[in-house]
Motif scaffolding. Structure first.
Motif, PDB file in Angstrom:
ATOM      1  N   MET A 259      -8.957  -9.315  -7.430  1.00  0.00           N
ATOM      2  CA  MET A 259      -7.995  -8.236  -7.378  1.00  0.00           C
ATOM      3  C   MET A 259      -7.873  -7.685  -5.953  1.00  0.00           C
ATOM      4  N   GLU A 260      -8.997  -7.661  -5.254  1.00  0.00           N
ATOM      5  CA  GLU A 260      -8.984  -7.126  -3.888  1.00  0.00           C
ATOM      6  C   GLU A 260      -8.085  -7.961  -2.971  1.00  0.00           C
ATOM      7  N   GLU A 261      -8.110  -9.284  -3.144  1.00  0.00           N
ATOM      8  CA  GLU A 261      -7.284 -10.150  -2.314  1.00  0.00           C
ATOM      9  C   GLU A 261      -5.801  -9.902  -2.572  1.00  0.00           C
ATOM     10  N   ILE A 262      -5.450  -9.699  -3.835  1.00  0.00           N
ATOM     11  CA  ILE A 262      -4.058  -9.420  -4.193  1.00  0.00           C
ATOM     12  C   ILE A 262      -3.629  -8.093  -3.592  1.00  0.00           C
ATOM     13  N   LEU A 263      -4.486  -7.089  -3.694  1.00  0.00           N
ATOM     14  CA  LEU A 263      -4.185  -5.770  -3.134  1.00  0.00           C
ATOM     15  C   LEU A 263      -3.978  -5.864  -1.628  1.00  0.00           C
ATOM     16  N   GLU A 264      -4.862  -6.558  -0.933  1.00  0.00           N
ATOM     17  CA  GLU A 264      -4.741  -6.700   0.523  1.00  0.00           C
ATOM     18  C   GLU A 264      -3.450  -7.425   0.906  1.00  0.00           C
ATOM     19  N   ARG A 265      -3.083  -8.451   0.148  1.00  0.00           N
ATOM     20  CA  ARG A 265      -1.843  -9.185   0.444  1.00  0.00           C
ATOM     21  C   ARG A 265      -0.628  -8.293   0.218  1.00  0.00           C
ATOM     22  N   CYS A 266      -0.638  -7.487  -0.858  1.00  0.00           N
ATOM     23  CA  CYS A 266       0.480  -6.562  -1.106  1.00  0.00           C
ATOM     24  C   CYS A 266       0.613  -5.551   0.028  1.00  0.00           C
ATOM     25  N   ILE A 267      -0.501  -5.067   0.519  1.00  0.00           N
ATOM     26  CA  ILE A 267      -0.479  -4.101   1.625  1.00  0.00           C
ATOM     27  C   ILE A 267       0.118  -4.751   2.871  1.00  0.00           C
ATOM     28  N   ARG A 268      -0.321  -5.969   3.184  1.00  0.00           N
ATOM     29  CA  ARG A 268       0.188  -6.677   4.365  1.00  0.00           C
ATOM     30  C   ARG A 268       1.676  -6.958   4.254  1.00  0.00           C
ATOM     31  N   GLU A 269       2.123  -7.456   3.114  1.00  0.00           N
ATOM     32  CA  GLU A 269       3.507  -7.905   2.982  1.00  0.00           C
ATOM     33  C   GLU A 269       4.508  -6.779   2.776  1.00  0.00           C
ATOM     34  N   THR A 270       4.054  -5.605   2.332  1.00  0.00           N
ATOM     35  CA  THR A 270       4.990  -4.509   2.096  1.00  0.00           C
ATOM     36  C   THR A 270       4.838  -3.378   3.101  1.00  0.00           C
ATOM     37  N   SER A 271       3.841  -3.444   3.952  1.00  0.00           N
ATOM     38  CA  SER A 271       3.545  -2.366   4.911  1.00  0.00           C
ATOM     39  C   SER A 271       3.334  -1.038   4.187  1.00  0.00           C
ATOM     40  N   CYS A 272       2.807  -1.127   2.993  1.00  0.00           N
ATOM     41  CA  CYS A 272       2.532   0.049   2.171  1.00  0.00           C
ATOM     42  C   CYS A 272       1.107   0.518   2.481  1.00  0.00           C
ATOM     43  N   ALA A 273       0.865   1.813   2.381  1.00  0.00           N
ATOM     44  CA  ALA A 273      -0.476   2.337   2.608  1.00  0.00           C
ATOM     45  C   ALA A 273      -1.417   1.823   1.521  1.00  0.00           C
ATOM     46  N   ASN A 274      -2.690   1.682   1.859  1.00  0.00           N
ATOM     47  CA  ASN A 274      -3.686   1.149   0.930  1.00  0.00           C
ATOM     48  C   ASN A 274      -3.698   1.896  -0.401  1.00  0.00           C
ATOM     49  N   GLY A 275      -3.765   3.207  -0.360  1.00  0.00           N
ATOM     50  CA  GLY A 275      -3.806   4.012  -1.579  1.00  0.00           C
ATOM     51  C   GLY A 275      -2.538   3.895  -2.402  1.00  0.00           C
ATOM     52  N   GLU A 276      -1.386   3.819  -1.731  1.00  0.00           N
ATOM     53  CA  GLU A 276      -0.109   3.694  -2.440  1.00  0.00           C
ATOM     54  C   GLU A 276       0.000   2.364  -3.161  1.00  0.00           C
ATOM     55  N   ALA A 277      -0.356   1.285  -2.477  1.00  0.00           N
ATOM     56  CA  ALA A 277      -0.275  -0.047  -3.083  1.00  0.00           C
ATOM     57  C   ALA A 277      -1.201  -0.142  -4.288  1.00  0.00           C
ATOM     58  N   GLU A 278      -2.405   0.366  -4.161  1.00  0.00           N
ATOM     59  CA  GLU A 278      -3.370   0.335  -5.260  1.00  0.00           C
ATOM     60  C   GLU A 278      -2.864   1.136  -6.455  1.00  0.00           C
ATOM     61  N   GLU A 279      -2.268   2.291  -6.193  1.00  0.00           N
ATOM     62  CA  GLU A 279      -1.734   3.131  -7.267  1.00  0.00           C
ATOM     63  C   GLU A 279      -0.547   2.461  -7.955  1.00  0.00           C
ATOM     64  N   ILE A 280       0.325   1.826  -7.188  1.00  0.00           N
ATOM     65  CA  ILE A 280       1.487   1.137  -7.767  1.00  0.00           C
ATOM     66  C   ILE A 280       1.032  -0.001  -8.675  1.00  0.00           C
ATOM     67  N   ILE A 281       0.061  -0.807  -8.210  1.00  0.00           N
ATOM     68  CA  ILE A 281      -0.445  -1.908  -9.019  1.00  0.00           C
ATOM     69  C   ILE A 281      -1.106  -1.377 -10.293  1.00  0.00           C
ATOM     70  N   HIS A 282      -1.888  -0.317 -10.159  1.00  0.00           N
ATOM     71  CA  HIS A 282      -2.561   0.284 -11.313  1.00  0.00           C
ATOM     72  C   HIS A 282      -1.538   0.786 -12.338  1.00  0.00           C
ATOM     73  N   ILE A 283      -0.505   1.489 -11.887  1.00  0.00           N
ATOM     74  CA  ILE A 283       0.532   2.001 -12.792  1.00  0.00           C
ATOM     75  C   ILE A 283       1.259   0.844 -13.467  1.00  0.00           C
ATOM     76  N   PHE A 284       1.584  -0.197 -12.708  1.00  0.00           N
ATOM     77  CA  PHE A 284       2.269  -1.368 -13.254  1.00  0.00           C
ATOM     78  C   PHE A 284       1.450  -2.012 -14.371  1.00  0.00           C
ATOM     79  N   LEU A 285       0.161  -2.234 -14.125  1.00  0.00           N
ATOM     80  CA  LEU A 285      -0.698  -2.844 -15.140  1.00  0.00           C
ATOM     81  C   LEU A 285      -0.870  -1.938 -16.357  1.00  0.00           C
ATOM     82  N   GLU A 286      -0.988  -0.640 -16.141  1.00  0.00           N
ATOM     83  CA  GLU A 286      -1.098   0.304 -17.257  1.00  0.00           C
ATOM     84  C   GLU A 286       0.154   0.281 -18.128  1.00  0.00           C
TER      85      GLU A 286
END
Length: 90
Positions: free
Chosen positions: A1-28
């Motif tokens: 999961m960490e690798e996916i999160l890091e790739r999302c952060i790199r490819e979207t230029s999204c802040a670490n906390g924002e990307a993690e929250e978006i992924i968490h909300i999506f999965l929920e």
């Protein structure tokens, strides 16, 4: 999961906390829809999650303990994923 999160952060230029929250909300949201008995279609490139009832069944006079009926999540891959998985391993 960490690798996916890091790739999302790199490819979207999204802040670490924002990307993690978006992924968490999506999965929920996916889990919530499945718990309501709805299917979740993520497109032809990925696939569809659905919920099916797994019936309890045993042969007559079977010594095994019967399992209760339960719901099970089933994934059916989309055509795009099927094509990519058929490619030879490099």
């Amino acid at each position: 999961m960490e690798e996916i999160l890091e790739r999302c952060i790199r490819e979207t230029s999204c802040a670490n906390g924002e990307a993690e929250e978006i992924i968490h909300i999506f999965l929920e949201m996916i889990v919530e829809e499945l718990s309501l008995g709805h299917s979740v279609d993520l497109g032809e490139e990925f696939g569809e999650f659905s919920v099916r009832l797994r019936e309890s069944h045993l042969a007559d006079n079977s010594p095994r303990t019967p399992k209760e009926s339960r719901y099970k999540v089933v994934f059916r891959e989309g055509s795009g994923m099927k094509k990519r998985l058929k490619q030879p391993v490099k």
